[in-house]
Design an enzyme around this catalytic site. Structure first.
Site, PDB file in Angstrom:
ATOM      1  N   ASP A  12       0.811  -1.221   0.000  1.00  0.00           N
ATOM      2  CA  ASP A  12       0.000   0.000   0.000  1.00  0.00           C
ATOM      3  C   ASP A  12       0.843   1.271   0.000  1.00  0.00           C
ATOM      4  O   ASP A  12       0.435   2.310   0.541  1.00  0.00           O
ATOM      5  CB  ASP A  12      -0.965   0.011   1.204  1.00  0.00           C
ATOM      6  CG  ASP A  12      -1.894  -1.182   1.200  1.00  0.00           C
ATOM      7  OD1 ASP A  12      -2.215  -1.672   0.106  1.00  0.00           O
ATOM      8  OD2 ASP A  12      -2.292  -1.631   2.296  1.00  0.00           O
ATOM      9  N   LYS A  15       1.971   2.132  -5.090  1.00  0.00           N
ATOM     10  CA  LYS A  15       2.568   1.583  -6.317  1.00  0.00           C
ATOM     11  C   LYS A  15       1.673   1.827  -7.531  1.00  0.00           C
ATOM     12  O   LYS A  15       2.157   2.192  -8.605  1.00  0.00           O
ATOM     13  CB  LYS A  15       2.789   0.059  -6.158  1.00  0.00           C
ATOM     14  CG  LYS A  15       3.745  -0.303  -5.031  1.00  0.00           C
ATOM     15  CD  LYS A  15       3.829  -1.808  -4.829  1.00  0.00           C
ATOM     16  CE  LYS A  15       2.551  -2.440  -4.303  1.00  0.00           C
ATOM     17  NZ  LYS A  15       2.172  -2.026  -2.944  1.00  0.00           N
ATOM     18  N   LYS A  17      -0.448   4.151  -8.127  1.00  0.00           N
ATOM     19  CA  LYS A  17      -0.403   5.533  -8.586  1.00  0.00           C
ATOM     20  C   LYS A  17       0.895   5.823  -9.357  1.00  0.00           C
ATOM     21  O   LYS A  17       0.866   6.484 -10.405  1.00  0.00           O
ATOM     22  CB  LYS A  17      -0.507   6.474  -7.377  1.00  0.00           C
ATOM     23  CG  LYS A  17      -0.480   7.923  -7.765  1.00  0.00           C
ATOM     24  CD  LYS A  17      -0.323   8.820  -6.575  1.00  0.00           C
ATOM     25  CE  LYS A  17       0.625   9.920  -6.948  1.00  0.00           C
ATOM     26  NZ  LYS A  17       0.543  11.069  -6.061  1.00  0.00           N
ATOM     27  N   GLY A  39      -4.418  -4.407  -3.763  1.00  0.00           N
ATOM     28  CA  GLY A  39      -5.436  -3.395  -4.035  1.00  0.00           C
ATOM     29  C   GLY A  39      -4.706  -2.117  -4.378  1.00  0.00           C
ATOM     30  O   GLY A  39      -4.080  -1.504  -3.509  1.00  0.00           O
ATOM     31  N   HIS A  40      -4.727  -1.751  -5.653  1.00  0.00           N
ATOM     32  CA  HIS A  40      -3.966  -0.581  -6.108  1.00  0.00           C
ATOM     33  C   HIS A  40      -4.943   0.523  -6.511  1.00  0.00           C
ATOM     34  O   HIS A  40      -5.798   0.317  -7.374  1.00  0.00           O
ATOM     35  CB  HIS A  40      -3.069  -0.967  -7.297  1.00  0.00           C
ATOM     36  CG  HIS A  40      -2.015  -1.976  -6.924  1.00  0.00           C
ATOM     37  ND1 HIS A  40      -1.103  -2.476  -7.809  1.00  0.00           N
ATOM     38  CD2 HIS A  40      -1.719  -2.554  -5.728  1.00  0.00           C
ATOM     39  CE1 HIS A  40      -0.305  -3.338  -7.190  1.00  0.00           C
ATOM     40  NE2 HIS A  40      -0.668  -3.402  -5.924  1.00  0.00           N
ATOM     41  N   THR A  41      -4.803   1.673  -5.883  1.00  0.00           N
ATOM     42  CA  THR A  41      -5.721   2.783  -6.130  1.00  0.00           C
ATOM     43  C   THR A  41      -5.111   3.742  -7.142  1.00  0.00           C
ATOM     44  O   THR A  41      -3.967   4.174  -6.975  1.00  0.00           O
ATOM     45  CB  THR A  41      -5.969   3.571  -4.819  1.00  0.00           C
ATOM     46  OG1 THR A  41      -6.192   2.630  -3.775  1.00  0.00           O
ATOM     47  CG2 THR A  41      -7.135   4.523  -4.947  1.00  0.00           C
ATOM     48  N   THR A 129      -5.610 -11.539   3.727  1.00  0.00           N
ATOM     49  CA  THR A 129      -6.739 -10.903   3.047  1.00  0.00           C
ATOM     50  C   THR A 129      -7.854 -11.924   2.772  1.00  0.00           C
ATOM     51  O   THR A 129      -8.880 -11.566   2.202  1.00  0.00           O
ATOM     52  CB  THR A 129      -6.285 -10.293   1.702  1.00  0.00           C
ATOM     53  OG1 THR A 129      -5.731 -11.347   0.911  1.00  0.00           O
ATOM     54  CG2 THR A 129      -5.239  -9.209   1.904  1.00  0.00           C
ATOM     55  N   GLN A 223       2.167  -5.984  -3.145  1.00  0.00           N
ATOM     56  CA  GLN A 223       2.645  -6.093  -1.761  1.00  0.00           C
ATOM     57  C   GLN A 223       3.953  -5.300  -1.596  1.00  0.00           C
ATOM     58  O   GLN A 223       4.189  -4.395  -2.389  1.00  0.00           O
ATOM     59  CB  GLN A 223       2.815  -7.565  -1.329  1.00  0.00           C
ATOM     60  CG  GLN A 223       1.507  -8.346  -1.220  1.00  0.00           C
ATOM     61  CD  GLN A 223       0.959  -8.840  -2.540  1.00  0.00           C
ATOM     62  OE1 GLN A 223       1.664  -9.487  -3.299  1.00  0.00           O
ATOM     63  NE2 GLN A 223      -0.290  -8.545  -2.830  1.00  0.00           N
TER      64      GLN A 223
HETATM   65  P1  GDP Z   1      -0.666   0.322  -3.577  1.00  0.00           P
HETATM   66  O1  GDP Z   1      -1.283  -0.952  -3.108  1.00  0.00           O
HETATM   67  O2  GDP Z   1       0.794   0.381  -3.318  1.00  0.00           O
HETATM   68  O3  GDP Z   1      -0.977   0.657  -5.012  1.00  0.00           O
HETATM   69  O4  GDP Z   1      -1.309   1.471  -2.693  1.00  0.00           O
HETATM   70  P2  GDP Z   1      -2.876   1.629  -2.255  1.00  0.00           P
HETATM   71  O5  GDP Z   1      -3.621   2.147  -3.405  1.00  0.00           O
HETATM   72  O6  GDP Z   1      -3.367   0.397  -1.597  1.00  0.00           O
HETATM   73  O7  GDP Z   1      -2.742   2.684  -1.084  1.00  0.00           O
HETATM   74  C1  GDP Z   1      -2.182   3.928  -1.297  1.00  0.00           C
HETATM   75  C2  GDP Z   1      -3.205   4.978  -0.881  1.00  0.00           C
HETATM   76  O8  GDP Z   1      -2.571   6.233  -0.862  1.00  0.00           O
HETATM   77  C3  GDP Z   1      -4.359   5.101  -1.843  1.00  0.00           C
HETATM   78  O9  GDP Z   1      -5.491   5.525  -1.128  1.00  0.00           O
HETATM   79  C4  GDP Z   1      -3.889   6.185  -2.803  1.00  0.00           C
HETATM   80  O10 GDP Z   1      -4.957   6.867  -3.458  1.00  0.00           O
HETATM   81  C5  GDP Z   1      -3.180   7.084  -1.852  1.00  0.00           C
HETATM   82  N1  GDP Z   1      -2.058   7.855  -2.402  1.00  0.00           N
HETATM   83  C6  GDP Z   1      -1.039   7.463  -3.198  1.00  0.00           C
HETATM   84  N2  GDP Z   1      -0.134   8.443  -3.320  1.00  0.00           N
HETATM   85  C7  GDP Z   1      -0.597   9.474  -2.578  1.00  0.00           C
HETATM   86  C8  GDP Z   1      -0.091  10.762  -2.256  1.00  0.00           C
HETATM   87  O11 GDP Z   1       0.998  11.153  -2.670  1.00  0.00           O
HETATM   88  N3  GDP Z   1      -0.853  11.536  -1.415  1.00  0.00           N
HETATM   89  C9  GDP Z   1      -2.057  11.129  -0.932  1.00  0.00           C
HETATM   90  N4  GDP Z   1      -2.749  11.951  -0.156  1.00  0.00           N
HETATM   91  N5  GDP Z   1      -2.551   9.919  -1.200  1.00  0.00           N
HETATM   92  C10 GDP Z   1      -1.821   9.108  -2.012  1.00  0.00           C
HETATM   93  P1  IMO Z   2      -0.787  -4.197  -2.242  1.00  0.00           P
HETATM   94  O1  IMO Z   2      -0.329  -4.741  -3.584  1.00  0.00           O
HETATM   95  C1  IMO Z   2      -0.946  -4.519   2.079  1.00  0.00           C
HETATM   96  C2  IMO Z   2      -0.849  -8.551   3.765  1.00  0.00           C
HETATM   97  C3  IMO Z   2      -2.093  -9.017   4.509  1.00  0.00           C
HETATM   98  C4  IMO Z   2      -1.427  -9.926   5.533  1.00  0.00           C
HETATM   99  C5  IMO Z   2      -0.300 -10.580   4.733  1.00  0.00           C
HETATM  100  C6  IMO Z   2      -0.653 -11.958   4.173  1.00  0.00           C
HETATM  101  O2  IMO Z   2      -2.078  -3.489  -2.299  1.00  0.00           O
HETATM  102  O3  IMO Z   2       0.317  -3.402  -1.620  1.00  0.00           O
HETATM  103  P2  IMO Z   2      -2.187 -12.702   2.117  1.00  0.00           P
HETATM  104  O4  IMO Z   2      -3.639 -12.464   1.854  1.00  0.00           O
HETATM  105  O5  IMO Z   2      -1.285 -12.149   1.075  1.00  0.00           O
HETATM  106  O6  IMO Z   2      -1.859 -14.134   2.436  1.00  0.00           O
HETATM  107  O7  IMO Z   2      -1.912 -11.890   3.487  1.00  0.00           O
HETATM  108  O8  IMO Z   2      -0.020  -9.698   3.681  1.00  0.00           O
HETATM  109  N1  IMO Z   2      -1.085  -8.080   2.390  1.00  0.00           N
HETATM  110  C7  IMO Z   2      -1.070  -6.795   2.025  1.00  0.00           C
HETATM  111  N2  IMO Z   2      -0.943  -5.674   2.769  1.00  0.00           N
HETATM  112  N3  IMO Z   2      -1.023  -4.421   0.740  1.00  0.00           N
HETATM  113  C8  IMO Z   2      -1.115  -5.548  -0.020  1.00  0.00           C
HETATM  114  O9  IMO Z   2      -1.064  -5.511  -1.369  1.00  0.00           O
HETATM  115  C9  IMO Z   2      -1.201  -6.788   0.620  1.00  0.00           C
HETATM  116  N4  IMO Z   2      -1.318  -8.069   0.185  1.00  0.00           N
HETATM  117  C10 IMO Z   2      -1.227  -8.850   1.276  1.00  0.00           C
HETATM  118  O10 IMO Z   2      -2.759  -7.935   5.116  1.00  0.00           O
HETATM  119  O11 IMO Z   2      -0.823  -9.162   6.538  1.00  0.00           O
HETATM  120 MG    MG Z   3      -2.815  -1.635  -1.811  1.00  0.00          MG
END
Ligand code: GDP
Ligand code: IMO
Ligand code: MG
Length: 422
Positions: A12, A15, A17, A39-41, A129, A223
């Site tokens: 999270d 990535k 973005k 989960g990539h936003t 998850t 991850q």
């Molecule tokens: P990922 O899994 O690495 O793609 O990241 P996620 O999407 O799960 O979580 C990143 C969160 O931070 C999301 O809610 C994005 O919209 C948000 N985000 C990413 N970059 C920025 C930033 O520079 N500023 C803010 N405020 N939010 C960001």
């Molecule tokens: P992105 O790509 C954050 C965490 C779970 C748990 C551990 C094992 O969005 O960054 P799993 O379901 O993979 O067996 O769970 O890994 N986890 C993540 N945490 N971002 C993720 O993906 C994750 N994918 C798995 O919360 O701690």
């Molecule tokens: Mg994520």
């Protein structure tokens, strides 16, 4: 430049973005590990997309997106995701999305087995998850998994699913969980696979042809390094190699195809699920949750939040070979008077610059902090690196120095446009 985008923390990091931002100058975007635990936003032109298995390049019209051999695919979940993203106005054609015929399948029983294992672990649960990722990768390594290519032989797949359902039912019944009917599982899976088959192909020659033609390849990590099954906080990790090496084994492209590794980290640290988190800070968690931020994109769980941990980042930069850092969510710290950066771990009176391997050592870590001044102003409107307040630039310079890699990009908001190039 062929680039791996890899997470440097516990996932999270932002990535999706950064991948979306860099897709402007890429031709092919590749997912090479993980599954729909990711989960990539991506937010662009005011629309928010959450992607689990689809590479983030899917939002661009003229890019090829590949789900590589190293990914585990929940066919039912992927069909739902395709329908959801199509409903948001994004066309997903076989020319735009290619799925490796060597990718393994997550079956409905894998999700239930994931839940059963968590119940059995009780207080020691991983906090997965519950997407069936561990059991699906276990079948792959146990050599009893199903791959996309296997679906050419319906009888073989039916027999394999029937056998795995019988084995799974014994475990599920012991845990008091619902059991499965093999015929129903086959019907559900075959139906989803039918929708996916036009996308399934041998992606390896396609990727090699793109590489030879000097097209630009972008690898979208899922991850993060501390969730890597080898380098993470084992056993509180996921079941794949999330680090840079996983991009090669999960796609069939060799290491010499890679020219750049961008490590993505937040300007602070977050973690969702169980496991050690030395710099966790209740005040920072409450503050960010109060802003409606740091809730998981896949499960909606609140993420624990803490100060920047450069012990973890230093290690992550080493094992990934990071050539540049993308620091996201800098704006999350806008309101703070002073900021803490963890520079080392004190374990039983000895200073450690790198994380330990022993699981019990994590419980005895006392983070060593350095305090830096905050900038106390809104950075979300900054459009160039030079617009950032001096204190923010100092914070980033210190981060880079402690991690041993230069800053390449900075995020000051969730929108594609809020990405600065250093
Ligand atoms: P990922 O899994 O690495 O793609 O990241 P996620 O999407 O799960 O979580 C990143 C969160 O931070 C999301 O809610 C994005 O919209 C948000 N985000 C990413 N970059 C920025 C930033 O520079 N500023 C803010 N405020 N939010 C960001
Ligand atoms: P992105 O790509 C954050 C965490 C779970 C748990 C551990 C094992 O969005 O960054 P799993 O379901 O993979 O067996 O769970 O890994 N986890 C993540 N945490 N971002 C993720 O993906 C994750 N994918 C798995 O919360 O701690
Ligand atoms: Mg994520």
């Amino acid at each position: 430049m062929n680039t791996i985008i890899t997470g440097l923390q516990w996932g999270d990091e932002g990535k999706g973005k950064i991948v979306d931002f860099l897709t402007a100058s890429a031709d092919v975007v590749i997912r090479s590990q993980g599954g729909n635990n990711a989960g990539h936003t991506v937010i662009t032109r005011g629309i928010k997309y959450i992607l689990h298995l689809l590479p983030s390049g899917i939002l661009w019209d003229d890019k090829i997106n590949v789900i590589g051999n190293g990914v585990v695919i929940d066919p039912v979940g992927l069909v739902e995701e395709i329908q959801r993203v199509e409903a948001q106005g994004v066309a997903i054609t076989p020319a735009k999305l290619l799925i490796s015929d060597r990718a393994h399948i997550v079956l409905p029983i894998h999700k239930e087995l994931d839940a059963a294992r968590e119940i059995a672990l009780g207080a020691h649960k991983i906090g997965t998850t519950k997407r069936g990722i561990g059991p699906a990768y276990a079948d792959k390594i146990n050599r009893c998994g199903l791959r996309m290519a296997d679906f050419a032989d319906r009888a073989f797949v039916t027999a394999r699913i029937t056998q795995r359902v019988a084995e799974a039912n014994e475990i599920l019944a012991r845990c008091g969980l619902p059991t499965y009917e093999a015929a129903a599982v086959c019907a559900e899976v075959f139906c989803a696979i039918e929708r996916l088959l036009p996308h399934v192909t041998n992606t390896i020659p396609v990727l090699h042809a793109a590489w030879q033609a000097k097209q630009t390849l972008l690898f979208e990590g899922a991850q993060g390094t501390l969730l890597d099954v080898d380098f993470g906080t084992y056993p509180f990790v996921t079941s794949s190699n999330t680090t840079a090496g996983g991009a090669c084994t999960g796609s069939g492209l060799p290491p010499m195809a890679i020219e750049r590794v961008i490590g993505v980290c937040k300007a602070y640290t977050t973690r969702v699920g169980a496991g050690p988190f030395p710099t966790v800070d209740e005040g920072l968690s409450d503050y960010l949750h109060g802003l409606g931020r740091e809730f998981g994109a896949t499960t909606g769980r609140p993420r624990g939040c803490g100060w920047l941990d450069t012990v973890l980042l230093r290690f992550a930069c080493m094992v990934n070979g990071v050539t540049g850092l993308a620091v996201t969510n800098l704006d999350g710290l806008d309101a703070y008077d002073t900021l803490q950066i963890c520079t080392g771990y004190d374990i039983d009176g000895t200073l450690h610059p790198l994380p330990p391997a022993e699981r019990d050592a994590w419980d005895r870590i006392v983070p060593v902090y350095e305090t830096l001044p905050g900038w106390k102003c809104d950075t979300t409107g900054c459009t160039q690196f030079g617009d950032l307040p001096t204190q923010a630039q100092t914070y980033l310079a210190r981060l880079a120095e402690l991690c041993g890699a230069p800053i390449a990009f900075v995020g000051v908001g969730p929108d594609r446009a809020q990405t600065l190039t250093a």
